[in-house]
Design an enzyme around this catalytic site. Sequence first.
Site, PDB file in Angstrom:
ATOM      1  N   THR A 231     -11.640   1.588  48.901  1.00  0.00           N
ATOM      2  CA  THR A 231     -12.062   2.989  49.041  1.00  0.00           C
ATOM      3  C   THR A 231     -12.292   3.299  50.513  1.00  0.00           C
ATOM      4  OG1 THR A 231     -13.094   2.887  46.895  1.00  0.00           O
ATOM      5  CG2 THR A 231     -13.833   4.669  48.343  1.00  0.00           C
TER       6      THR A 231
ATOM      7  N   ASN B 219     -12.905  -8.080  77.448  1.00  0.00           N
ATOM      8  CA  ASN B 219     -14.295  -7.768  77.112  1.00  0.00           C
ATOM      9  C   ASN B 219     -15.304  -8.439  78.023  1.00  0.00           C
ATOM     10  OD1 ASN B 219     -12.875  -9.794  75.408  1.00  0.00           O
ATOM     11  ND2 ASN B 219     -14.959 -10.368  74.856  1.00  0.00           N
TER      12      ASN B 219
ATOM     13  N   ALA C  93     -14.554   1.631  66.484  1.00  0.00           N
ATOM     14  CA  ALA C  93     -15.371   2.811  66.807  1.00  0.00           C
ATOM     15  C   ALA C  93     -16.670   2.470  67.522  1.00  0.00           C
ATOM     16  CB  ALA C  93     -15.686   3.569  65.512  1.00  0.00           C
ATOM     17  N   HIS C  94     -17.213   1.287  67.222  1.00  0.00           N
ATOM     18  CA  HIS C  94     -18.574   1.017  67.718  1.00  0.00           C
ATOM     19  C   HIS C  94     -18.648   0.693  69.208  1.00  0.00           C
ATOM     20  CE1 HIS C  94     -18.673  -3.560  67.773  1.00  0.00           C
ATOM     21  NE2 HIS C  94     -17.535  -3.320  67.161  1.00  0.00           N
TER      22      HIS C  94
ATOM     23  N   CYS D 266     -22.334 -19.489  76.282  1.00  0.00           N
ATOM     24  CA  CYS D 266     -22.526 -20.859  75.800  1.00  0.00           C
ATOM     25  C   CYS D 266     -23.693 -20.859  74.821  1.00  0.00           C
ATOM     26  CB  CYS D 266     -22.751 -21.830  76.945  1.00  0.00           C
ATOM     27  SG  CYS D 266     -24.116 -21.430  77.991  1.00  0.00           S
TER      28      CYS D 266
ATOM     29  N   GLN E 166     -11.666  -2.716  73.576  1.00  0.00           N
ATOM     30  CA  GLN E 166     -12.556  -2.311  74.677  1.00  0.00           C
ATOM     31  C   GLN E 166     -12.023  -1.085  75.413  1.00  0.00           C
ATOM     32  OE1 GLN E 166     -15.572  -3.356  75.508  1.00  0.00           O
ATOM     33  NE2 GLN E 166     -15.710  -5.144  74.193  1.00  0.00           N
TER      34      GLN E 166
ATOM     35  N   GLY F 262     -12.518  -4.040  64.875  1.00  0.00           N
ATOM     36  CA  GLY F 262     -11.544  -4.692  65.747  1.00  0.00           C
ATOM     37  C   GLY F 262     -11.002  -5.991  65.170  1.00  0.00           C
TER      38      GLY F 262
HETATM   39  C1  LIG Z   1     -11.603  -7.198  72.937  1.00  0.00           C
HETATM   40  C2  LIG Z   1     -12.235  -7.255  71.584  1.00  0.00           C
HETATM   41  N1  LIG Z   1     -11.479  -7.468  70.508  1.00  0.00           N
HETATM   42  C3  LIG Z   1     -11.979  -7.521  69.266  1.00  0.00           C
HETATM   43  C4  LIG Z   1     -13.331  -7.377  69.043  1.00  0.00           C
HETATM   44  C5  LIG Z   1     -13.854  -7.454  67.653  1.00  0.00           C
HETATM   45  O1  LIG Z   1     -14.226  -6.178  67.216  1.00  0.00           O
HETATM   46  P1  LIG Z   1     -15.220  -5.965  65.992  1.00  0.00           P
HETATM   47  O2  LIG Z   1     -16.538  -6.516  66.397  1.00  0.00           O
HETATM   48  O3  LIG Z   1     -15.236  -4.478  65.778  1.00  0.00           O
HETATM   49  O4  LIG Z   1     -14.655  -6.691  64.826  1.00  0.00           O
HETATM   50  C6  LIG Z   1     -14.178  -7.163  70.139  1.00  0.00           C
HETATM   51  C7  LIG Z   1     -15.633  -7.045  69.950  1.00  0.00           C
HETATM   52  O5  LIG Z   1     -16.427  -7.470  70.752  1.00  0.00           O
HETATM   53  C8  LIG Z   1     -13.616  -7.103  71.438  1.00  0.00           C
HETATM   54  O6  LIG Z   1     -14.365  -6.912  72.520  1.00  0.00           O
END
Ligand SMILES: Cc1ncc(COP(=O)(O)O)c(C=O)c1O
Length: 380
Positions: A236, A148, A197-198, A320, A176, A70
């Site tokens: 790659t 998120n 993907a995760h 925090c 998300q 992300g």
């Molecule tokens: C809304 C949002 N954007 C971006 C990210 C960043 O993704 P990544 O951890 O795969 O780089 C996250 C990860 O928590 C997310 O929740």
Amino acid sequence: MKVYLDHAATTPADEQVLEAMKPFQLQKFGNASSLHQFGREAKEALEQSREVIAKKISAAPEEIIFTSGGSESDNLAIKGLVLKEKRGHIITSAIEHPAVLETCKFLEKNGFEVTYLPVDKEGLVSADKLSAAIKKETLLVSIMHANNEIGTVQDLAELGKVCADAGMAFHSDAVQSFTKEKINVKAQSLALASFAAHKIHGPRGVGALYVREDLKKKILKQVHGGHHESDLRAGTENVAGAVGFAKAVELMTPKAIEKMKALRDRLIDELLKIEETHLNGPREKRQCNNASISFHNIEGESILLMLDSKGIAVSTGSACSSASLEPSHVLTAIGLPHEVAHGTIRYSLGRENTIKEIDYAIESSREVVAKLREMSPLGR
Ligand SMILES: Cc1ncc(COP(=O)(O)O)c(C=O)c1O
């Protein structure tokens, strides 16, 4: 009992995802750029995966660029589009993930102007405010799909229309929401969208960026090297990762989403029966797996640690760190006073959670909150 309720942070990979990936690390390990049969086999799998992801958002396969996740997708979208210009204006929201906010702050330091749109008390961005913020220097609008922390799902079609009417490129961080909320790049007027993907039981370290065909030439590559991924991202290709990502997309079925929704509602309804609590984010326009609850007069960190000792993994909305007592920018943006923000817990569900687990989390939360309130001078 061990209960994982932090799926917004990351999810366990599905067994079927790992099974699908395995051949591409062992027998079919070729470099997708190689011309021999090993390479061709890998390339074919890569392109099939691209198709699956494209189809899910009604895009063309050539519009999908695989990335490492992300954060990289957000960086490529935002920096990639605006860095070709020497100056200009970006519009984003106050509740974005740091992958967007920090990218915007970096650009601000480098001569770009950024407007951070406020949100209402449910975390929604107003289309009127967006429209009013657009000016002739505006290069890009970046508004996330699902938040998120508090699960708010923005109306991308409405916001996208404002951008389309103004002839503005519209990016959405859909990390998300991907597969959990409907994404249709045409109906939502998206020019760019980020995925990982995760968050959906796929492998960590794989993401994708949707880049509308006509914008591909306008994106400044961020990772230089070979001409991979439409010459927008060198390196790659992670074929096994892409295959796992595609499998994860296929496995996120409407039935799985309905199941998460039902468990989420059970969790929210029961937790709100605890005195002096409230739900952050809207009830309706809410991601299927998010429950963000503020427990007044107690510290979220203490709740988290006590739940952890009972085997339950959650996250504090306040994020925090020990070094900073600043509450989360998202909770502040929706108007929570600091002391309430600090008592916030995010429960985020995954496909494998069961009623038994949710009931255990509810019961344990009740006990923990009662205990902390008993101990707290502010509690009752
Ligand atoms: C809304 C949002 N954007 C971006 C990210 C960043 O993704 P990544 O951890 O795969 O780089 C996250 C990860 O928590 C997310 O929740």
